[in-house]
Every structure is written in structure tokens, then in C-alpha cells.
Scaffold this motif. Structure first.
Motif, short mmCIF file in Angstrom:
data_model
loop_
_atom_site.label_atom_id
_atom_site.label_comp_id
_atom_site.label_asym_id
_atom_site.label_seq_id
_atom_site.Cartn_x
_atom_site.Cartn_y
_atom_site.Cartn_z
N ASN A 99 20.40 55.83 151.96
CA ASN A 99 21.32 56.94 151.68
C ASN A 99 20.88 58.26 152.28
OD1 ASN A 99 21.90 54.86 149.65
ND2 ASN A 99 23.42 56.33 148.94
N ASN B 134 35.96 37.64 153.45
CA ASN B 134 34.96 38.58 152.96
C ASN B 134 34.43 39.49 154.07
OD1 ASN B 134 33.72 39.57 150.75
ND2 ASN B 134 32.12 38.02 150.62
N SER C 135 25.86 49.73 151.33
CA SER C 135 24.43 49.47 151.25
C SER C 135 23.59 50.66 151.71
CB SER C 135 24.08 48.24 152.08
OG SER C 135 23.15 47.47 151.40
N MET D 124 27.43 47.25 141.81
CA MET D 124 28.44 47.40 142.88
C MET D 124 29.20 46.10 143.02
SD MET D 124 27.84 50.32 143.53
CE MET D 124 29.28 50.34 144.51
N ARG E 115 33.04 45.43 145.03
CA ARG E 115 33.38 45.39 146.44
C ARG E 115 34.53 44.41 146.65
NH1 ARG E 115 29.79 43.73 149.95
NH2 ARG E 115 28.62 42.70 148.33
N ARG F 147 37.36 46.42 145.49
CA ARG F 147 37.76 47.45 146.42
C ARG F 147 38.71 46.88 147.48
NH1 ARG F 147 32.51 49.63 147.55
NH2 ARG F 147 32.38 49.60 145.31
N HIS F 148 38.58 45.59 147.73
CA HIS F 148 39.50 44.99 148.68
C HIS F 148 40.93 45.21 148.25
CE1 HIS F 148 36.95 42.82 151.47
NE2 HIS F 148 36.12 42.73 150.48
N ASP G 266 34.16 53.39 152.03
CA ASP G 266 32.72 53.43 151.73
C ASP G 266 31.92 54.05 152.86
OD1 ASP G 266 33.02 52.23 149.26
OD2 ASP G 266 33.06 50.24 150.15
N ASN H 79 25.63 53.73 142.34
CA ASN H 79 24.46 52.92 142.64
C ASN H 79 23.23 53.80 142.65
OD1 ASN H 79 23.75 53.75 145.49
ND2 ASN H 79 25.87 53.11 145.78
N GLY I 141 20.90 54.19 144.70
CA GLY I 141 20.59 54.89 145.95
C GLY I 141 21.16 56.31 145.96
N MET I 142 22.40 56.45 145.44
CA MET I 142 23.02 57.78 145.41
C MET I 142 22.22 58.73 144.55
SD MET I 142 26.87 56.38 144.83
CE MET I 142 27.83 57.87 144.79
N ASP J 131 32.90 34.08 146.93
CA ASP J 131 32.47 35.48 146.93
C ASP J 131 32.61 36.15 145.57
OD1 ASP J 131 35.18 35.28 147.03
OD2 ASP J 131 35.49 36.90 148.45
N PRO K 176 24.37 45.72 147.14
CA PRO K 176 25.17 44.79 147.95
C PRO K 176 24.32 43.66 148.54
CG PRO K 176 25.77 47.04 148.45
CD PRO K 176 24.58 47.12 147.55
N ALA K 177 23.07 43.96 148.89
CA ALA K 177 22.22 42.91 149.46
C ALA K 177 22.00 41.79 148.43
CB ALA K 177 20.89 43.49 149.91
N THR L 44 25.21 39.82 148.07
CA THR L 44 25.37 38.90 149.19
C THR L 44 24.51 37.66 149.00
OG1 THR L 44 25.89 40.71 150.69
CG2 THR L 44 25.13 38.69 151.69
#
Lengths: 325, 431
Positions: A66, A267, A289, B1, B5, B8-9, B93, B114, B116-117, B209, B391-392, B395
């Protein structure tokens, strides 16, 4: 990005050689004209390519999540590179790319050369045929992906391909789903062929027109038959420089595959069996991410790989040597 | 998250549309060249002049008609500042992430929390804004916007996701009740499949998913355990994955539909008897199918409970904005105090559940029929995102399920791999 920049060169260079003597200017200001044409392009290249490349090289040594201005205590040395190289998904994405390249490079090469030879032979409506095959290149991958996905290769029974299969009593195929069997390669390969063959065809046509007609005439006098014999001994050797350039460009473009995978596959292409390197890096460092350190490291690894393969290929096939030697 | 995601789609239909590589590179490059570009670009989302300061507020592109006008209307009604609404089409995003790295990012924006923010110092605590109404906010909505005891986001809407079905098709096949276990769901899906109609639409990825995340919640496991390691290292996960494989092998899944799961078209066009969906599709479904709609939560896996994913959006204040205090005041005015606007936002366009318990009772549209059912199952079986789940990690779980269900890999080995990936990520963040 780099691809489109470079692809312009062979065509314009070919066109330029024949004209240069007439356009030579005798007074000063040639330098000014040079910068006038090259300047904006160079400036764009520096701002949008070189600075970001340098910056991502810097970021790749930091734990940069970030942020694009990491603090000095976040310096992690080569950790990001180690992580990426030991990451199974990143390595698998390189395998995915290799499969893609193995399909797309030879077919693109053969079809665009074939198209060029055919269109070059045509005596009527040449401009029409050239435009018709070149036009798809003007279509965006996104638009084409939507057409491929929603009409031609829709997995439901009324999709175009499935309708045709239905005539023969074959059951509908979900073209874009799953890896068993990997039908999605058919969709992706046909789409890319449709878009890019016309462009490489133009490069080949330009090169074909550089081959002196008298070589063929001399060959016929010596008893050579038109067709395979002259193609193999005259045409192909004279196309060597163009062939090498086309091979390189197709390969680099394949490395950069993103759009059609993103738009066609489930996806947003984030599926383990068909993640290309760029899709993988996008999901690592852009979007939600924002792991810019690892993403940068991965991008540099990929760039290095492309550079090595390109240099090796160039060495092997003699890139830069003049045509026909 | 996580599955947000996925969620969000729903609103990101256009994002997929607009996405192309050049745009992506432009955005990536902009992060670096932003300073230069900002100097050239005149419109930074703010309008000067008038009373008070100028604020910019960012939304992703909601698909429902009228939403953009509504958002602008709320902003125009705010008396203490000039608020400019930026409606961001395409990859929200990526645009937001780039925007937050520059001086010209939004003052107020919607997103998903998240860690990170927070660690990058991009958002400010909002505890003081919700202090008065904290008991009125559903606990899940509070938890997903909290990191280390501090609240950073205020939930705007809840979007539960569940399965919608056609009761008429159930009756015709002699099925009396919706399934409660995943085995039953598979059996019913197979039963309802014929030449023209498939049993169920789980989206383009065949459910790989999202079902892993539902499995974790169904089995009472957690994404991240108390020990800050993967909380789903349980052999029942491997068994659950086998069920997803059975569904994928069954020929009952609708695959390759022109639209993905977040769009109700496959239901409306009669391509499938059941479909994964979210509350936002309710108005469209009711309009086209009338009363022939029923819903049920994602059935339980391997003896677990049913589950409903509560997606949605929350609003945040940019810590690096020029007017943090004013931005907080505006946020409180719109998303805490202005209950009329909150109700309008939730109910007048698509359907969403207000993230305030007291407002749910006032919402007529949500107190009867399938919509009321959606509210009920969302409260009973709902789970929400964990802001530490990256997200990692998400995934890794998706890949596990994809590798098992689509490629037939060994479930236990794949589970071990996913757990290892998640633990490595967690060690990197907390270690």
C-alpha cells in the motif's frame, strides 16, 4: 506497451529507405525536425516506461504494501525475489505462458506469412484484401473477448459454436470452464490469431515487396519452377530479418498476455490452471492486494526473462543482419 | 476482503467491460507519475468556491439506475462543505489504491477494510462518529470494520448472498423443501437438470471461487485462528471439497452462461432452476418471475450449518486528505445521522439491507416475501469478511478448491498447501 512501440519500426524503416534520397534537406534545422518528431515520443517513453521501471526496481527491494514510498526500515534486500521464485503459482504462470507461446507463436507465424503470400499474389482488389485482414488489429482485445465469450463460444446451447455442434448431435461444450479438457485454449488462441495475424501479415508484405523481381526471373531462366522451389530458395531467405522480428514480437506479446485471459476466464483470470504472468502480478500488486514490493520483483524477473529469451533468440536466428545474406 | 471481491463483481459488471491492459498500465504508471500528471490535469474532483471547504467523495460504479444521481443529491444537501461526488467506472480497487497514494485522492470513499490500509496510514479511526449508535450496528458489520479494537469504517449496506430457486420447478419435480445439506443440493440439482434447464448456476468458476470460504464458516472454522495461523486446517475441509468436485462432475452446473452469477439473467432466461445470487438482484427477479422465487442459504457442508455471506460496502476517511475533520463531519452527517438517505440508498434502487438494526424494521420492502427471508437468513447464518484475510490468502483457498474439483488433485495435499500459503502470508504480516 513496448510491443506497439517497436512494431512500428520495421514497416516505417522499410518504407523510409526508398524515399530518403528525395527528401534529404540541404539547409539547417534537421536536428529540430528530428526532436520535433522524436521528442514527444521520447518524453512519453521516459515518463511512462523508464521512470516506472526504475521505480519498480527500487520498490522490489522493500516490503512495500500500500505504498510507493516505503520507509528505509522496510528494506528487505532480495527477499521479494526469493519469494517470487519459490512461489509455485508464479512458476506455474510461467508454465501457462509457455503453453500459450507454444501454441500461438508458430501458428501466428505460419498464418501471417501464408496470408501475406496469398494477398501479395492477388492481382485484383489488393487494398481490399489487405484491409480486410488488417482491420481486426484495430479491434480491442476487450471487445473481441466479449464477442468470443458471449456469442461465438458461449457455453449455453444457443452459443454459435454449440449451435454448430448441435447440428451434428454433439452436446454443448462449456468452452471457457475448467481445464479438463482445456477448451479455453481454443477460444484464446483463435481470438489472438484473429487480432494479430493481420498486423504481422503487413510486416511480411512489406518485406515481400523488397525482394527484387529479377531474382525470380533469373531463377525461372535457370529452370526453377514457381511455387515451393522459389519460395524455399528465394522468398524465405529474403524474409529472414522480418521473420526474426515477427517471431520476437509475437513471443513478447505472448509473455504480456493479459486482456483476453482477464476478460474470458472465470474470476478475472485468477484461476490456477490458466494464470498468465501478468494476471498473476496484477492480482499480487494492483487491485486490492497492493503488495507492490513483490509485484515489482515479479515484474523485473519477467522482464529479465523476456530480455534473455529475446537476446538468445536473436543470437540464434541472427537478428539485425540484413535481409537475404 | 475475501468474498467481498466476489461481491464486488456484482457492481463491477462494467469493470470487466472497461478493463484492458493499457488502462491497467496507465493506472500503475500513474501511481508513479502521479505528481506530474496532477499538475497537468485540472479536475481533481474538487470544486473551489462557495462556503466552507471542498471535499471529494468516491464511489465505485453501482449498476442500478438512479444511484449516481442519488449520491450526488445527498452531497448537494450537505450544508457545511462543497462535496463533489466522483463516480469511478472500471476497476475501482485499482483506481482507489492509486488515488490513495497521491495527494489528490478522495477525502471520503467507499471500500473494504484491510490491514494494509491501516498500516500504511491511509485511513483514520472513526470510533467517535459511531459512539452514539454503536448498539444499533449489527455486530458482524462492526467486526469487519475493526482492526485491533479500532473502528475504521462505517458500513453503508449489507448485501447477503444466497441461492435463489424457482418453487414451480421444485414442485413439478416433487421436491417439497429446499436443501439443507450440500449433498441434498447436488441431488436436487441433478434431479432438476434436463436438456433445456440446468440444475444450478454457481457462476463462471462453478463455485470454486466462493464455496471454500462458505465451507470454512459452515464447519465453524475460522479464516484466521486465535494463534494467527490458518484456522481451517481440518480434514472435513477435504471432504467438503470432494462434494464440490461431485457437483462439478455432475453435469447439473450451468457453465459458460453469457453472464456471471451476479447478474440474474440466467435465472430470468430460464437457463437454470437455481442460482447463486445476492439481494441486489431481488427487484429484477421479482419483476421478471413474479412470485415464482424462493431463496435458501448455502447448504451446510459435512454436518455443518448453512451459511450466508454478508457482502456490502463501508465508507472511510482518507488520513492524508487536506480536510480530515470536515470529511469526518460529512461522513457522520451522511452515513450515521441521515437515516433518510441511508434508507433511500438501500431501498430505492437495488435492494440492500441497511447496516442499522433499527432501520431494518422501517423498511417495508424488506419485511415481506423473499426479501424478508433474505434479511432473516443474513442475520441467522451470516458471516462477513475478516480484515486480516488478504486477497493472496483468499486466492489460496480458491486455488485449493479449483485444483481439487476441476483437476482432481488430492484433497488433503491441496488443503495442506493452502494452509501453508496462508500461514506464510500471516507470518509475513504478524511474524
Amino acid at each position: 506497451m513496448a510491443v506497439t512501440d517497436k512494431t512500428a519500426e520495421p514497416a516505417s524503416a522499410a518504407a523510409g529507405t526508398s524515399r530518403r534520397p528525395r527528401r534529404r534537406r540541404t539547409f539547417g534545422g534537421r536536428n529540430l525536425a528530428f526532436w520535433y518528431f522524436v521528442g514527444p515520443f521520447l518524453l512519453g517513453l521516459i515518463i511512462f516506461t523508464y521512470i516506472p521501471v526504475g521505480w519498480s526496481a527500487y520498490l522490489s527491494f522493500f516490503d512495500a504494501r500500500n505504498t510507493v514510498t516505503p520507509a528505509s526500515e522496510d528494506f528487505v534486500g532480495l527477499d521479494n525475489f526469493v519469494t517470487m521464485l519459490t512461489d509455485e503459482n508464479f512458476r506455474r504462470s510461467l508454465v501457462t505462458f509457455s503453453i500459450f507461446a507454444a501454441i500461438i507463436v508458430p501458428i501466428t507465424f505460419a498464418s501471417s506469412l501464408g496470408l501475406a503470400l496469398a494477398v501479395n499474389k492477388v492481382r485484383i482488389m489488393r487494398a481490399f484484401f489487405r484491409s480486410v485482414f488488417f482491420l481486426p488489429f484495430a479491434c480491442s482485445y476487450v471487445v473481441a473477448s466479449l464477442v468470443w465469450k458471449m456469442s461465438i463460444f458461449a457455453g449455453v446451447r444457443y452459443g454459435m459454436a454449440n449451435t454448430v455442434l448441435d447440428w451434428f448431435g454433439i452436446e454443448s461444450i462449456p468452452w471457457l470452464f475448467g481445464n479438463d479438457p482445456p477448451w479455453f485454449w481454443l477460444v484464446i488462441a483463435t481470438l489472438r490469431l484473429w487480432i494479430q495475424c493481420g498486423f504481422y501479415m503487413i510486416l511480411f508484405i512489406a518485406a515481400l515487396q523488397q525482394i527484387p523481381e529479377h531474382l525470380y526471373e533469373a531463377a525461372y531462366v535457370d529452370g526453377a519452377r514457381p511455387g515451393w522451389q522459389t519460395f524455399w530458395h528465394i522468398t524465405l531467405p529474403h524474409l529472414r530479418a522480418s521473420s526474426v522480428a515477427v517471431l520476437m514480437l509475437v513471443l513478447i506479446a505472448a509473455y504480456q498476455a493479459f486482456d483476453e485471459f482477464w476478460n474470458l476466464l472465470p474470476n478475472s483470470g485468477n484461476v490456477p490452471y490458466a494464470r498468465t504472468p501478468l494476471i498473476y502480478l496484477f492480482h499480487t500488486s494492483l487491485g486490492t492486494s497492493q503488495d507492490l514490493g513483490r509485484g515489482s520483483a515479479g515484474a523485473l524477473i519477467l522482464a529479465l526473462l523476456i530480455a534473455i529469451v529475446t537476446l538468445f533468440q536473436g543470437k540464434l536466428l541472427g537478428f539485425g543482419k540484413p535481409e537475404g545474406r | 476482503m475475501v468474498a467481498s471481491r466476489n461481491n464486488r463483481h456484482s457492481k463491477k459488471a462494467f469493470a470487466e467491460f472497461m478493463m484492458n491492459r493499457r488502462r491497467m498500465l496507465a493506472l500503475g504508471g500513474m501511481a508513479a507519475g502521479a505528481g506530474t500528471l496532477a499538475a497537468c490535469g485540472g479536475n481533481t474532483g474538487r470544486e473551489e468556491g462557495g462556503d466552507g471547504v471542498s471535499l471529494s467523495q468516491w464511489y465505485h460504479e453501482y449498476g442500478e439506475a438512479g444511484t449516481q444521481e442519488a449520491a450526488k443529491g445527498y452531497a448537494a444537501d450537505y450544508p457545511d462543505a462543497n462535496v463533489t461526488v466522483e463516480w469511478i467506472p472500471g476497476d475501482y480497487d485499482a483506481a482507489l489504491a492509486s488515488g490513495l497514494l497521491t495527494d489528490d485522492g478522495p477525502d471520503v470513499f467507499e471500500s473494504h477494510l484491510n490491514r494494509g490500509m491501516v498500516e500504511a496510514g491511509q485511513i483514520v479511526p472513526l470510533d467517535d462518529l459511531i459512539a452514539d449508535v454503536i448498539d444499533d450496528i449489527p455486530e458482524g458489520d462492526l467486526r469487519r470494520n475493526t482492526i485491533d479494537g479500532t473502528v475504521y469504517g462505517i458500513n453503508m449496506i449489507d448485501d447477503p448472498q444466497y441461492v435463489v430457486y424457482r418453487p414451480s420447478l421444485f414442485e413439478a419435480a416433487g421436491i417439497t423443501a429446499p436443501p439443507t445439506t450440500f449433498e441434498e443440493l447436488i441431488d436436487i440439482a441433478i434431479e432438476l437438470t434436463n436438456d433445456d434447464v440446468k440444475g444450478i448456476d454457481f457462476g463462471a468458476a462453478g463455485g470454486t471461487d466462493r464455496l471454500g470460504q462458505h465451507m470454512i464458516n459452515s464447519l465453524g472454522l475460522s479464516f484466521i485462528g486465535e494463534d494467527m495461523q490458518a484456522g481451517f486446517n481440518d480434514p472435513r475441509m477435504a471432504e467438503g471439497a470432494e462434494l464440490v468436485k461431485r457437483l462439478n462432475d455432475s453435469n447439473a452446473l450451468l457453465l459458460g452462461a453469457p453472464t456471471d452469477w451476479w447478474d440474474p439473467s440466467s435465472m430470468i432466461q430460464g437457463l437454470t432452476a437455481m442460482s447463486w445470487t445476492g439481494l441486489w438482484t431481488m427487484p429484477a427477479l421479482q419483476e421478471n418471475l413474479g412470485d415464482d422465487i424462493g431463496i435458501f442459504p448455502c447448504p451446510g457442508f459435512v454436518g455443518g450449518t448453512p451459511t450466508v455471506y454478508n457482502g456490502g460496502w463501508a465508507t472511510f476517511v482518507n488520513a492524508n486528505g487536506k480536510h480530515v475533520e470536515e470529511a469526518k463531519a460529512f461522513t457522520k452527517w451522511l452515513w450515521v445521522d441521515n437515516t433518510e438517505a441511508i434508507l433511500d440508498w438501500c431501498l430505492s434502487y437495488g435492494f440492500h439491507i441497511p447496516s442499522r438494526l433499527s432501520l431494518r424494521e422501517q423498511a417495508d420492502q424488506l419485511t415481506s416475501g423473499p426479501a424478508a427471508e433474505a434479511v432473516a437468513i443474513s442475520e441467522e447464518y451470516g458471516w462477513a469478511d475478516n480484515p486480516d484475510w488478504t486477497p493472496a490468502m483468499n486466492t489460496a483457498v480458491n486455488d485449493m478448491l479449483s485444483n481439487i474439483a476441476l483437476e482432481g488433485n488430492d484433497p488433503e495435499a491441496e488443503l495442506a498447501k493452502a494452509v501453508e500459503t496462508v500461514n506464510t502470508e500471516l507470518d509475513g504480516i504478524f511474524g
